[in-house]
Design a protein around this motif. Structure first.
Motif, PDB file in Angstrom:
ATOM      1  N   THR A   1       0.803  -1.158  -0.022  1.00  0.00           N
ATOM      2  CA  THR A   1      -0.110  -0.077   0.206  1.00  0.00           C
ATOM      3  C   THR A   1       1.003   1.261   0.077  1.00  0.00           C
TER       4      THR A   1
ATOM      5  N   THR B   1       1.122   5.243  -0.168  1.00  0.00           N
ATOM      6  CA  THR B   1       0.894   6.941   0.236  1.00  0.00           C
ATOM      7  C   THR B   1       1.557   7.807  -0.655  1.00  0.00           C
TER       8      THR B   1
ATOM      9  N   THR C   1      -3.779   7.245  -1.566  1.00  0.00           N
ATOM     10  CA  THR C   1      -3.520   5.976  -0.975  1.00  0.00           C
ATOM     11  C   THR C   1      -4.006   4.605  -1.963  1.00  0.00           C
ATOM     12  N   TYR C   2      -3.007   4.025  -2.613  1.00  0.00           N
ATOM     13  CA  TYR C   2      -3.189   2.921  -3.465  1.00  0.00           C
ATOM     14  C   TYR C   2      -2.674   1.408  -3.068  1.00  0.00           C
ATOM     15  N   ALA C   3      -3.446   0.504  -3.108  1.00  0.00           N
ATOM     16  CA  ALA C   3      -2.804  -0.754  -2.891  1.00  0.00           C
ATOM     17  C   ALA C   3      -2.580  -1.538  -4.371  1.00  0.00           C
TER      18      ALA C   3
ATOM     19  N   LEU D   1      -7.518   0.393  -5.184  1.00  0.00           N
ATOM     20  CA  LEU D   1      -6.967  -0.778  -5.571  1.00  0.00           C
ATOM     21  C   LEU D   1      -6.324  -0.697  -7.095  1.00  0.00           C
TER      22      LEU D   1
END
Length: 78
Positions: A8, A10, A21-23, A36
């Motif tokens: 994840t 930021t 924020t990305y996973a 996601l």
């Protein structure tokens, strides 16, 4: 630590100072509305191997974007 599948991140948009924020997930789990990002997408590929302080440059539909990685985390799901 460096961003890999399952991380994840930021990031801060260099142009707007907006934080995202990305996973990093597989193509089947991708859902931009939930943050996601597929590791096969332009943004996902650009994020792989990055760590805090690195620049992420990628081509989006609206043109080239630049993010700065604020942090990379690996969250465990209980």
């Amino acid at each position: 630590s460096k961003a890999q599948f399952g991380a994840t991140l930021t990031v801060i948009d260099v142009d707007t100072d907006k934080t995202h924020t990305y996973a990093l997930v597989g193509p089947d789990e991708a859902d931009i509305d939930r943050g996601l990002i597929s590791i096969t997408s332009p943004l996902g590929r650009a994020m792989l191997g990055k760590e805090a302080g690195d620049e992420v440059k990628f081509v989006a539909p609206g043109g080239t974007r630049i993010y700065e990685v604020d942090k990379v985390e690996y969250k465990t799901i209980a």
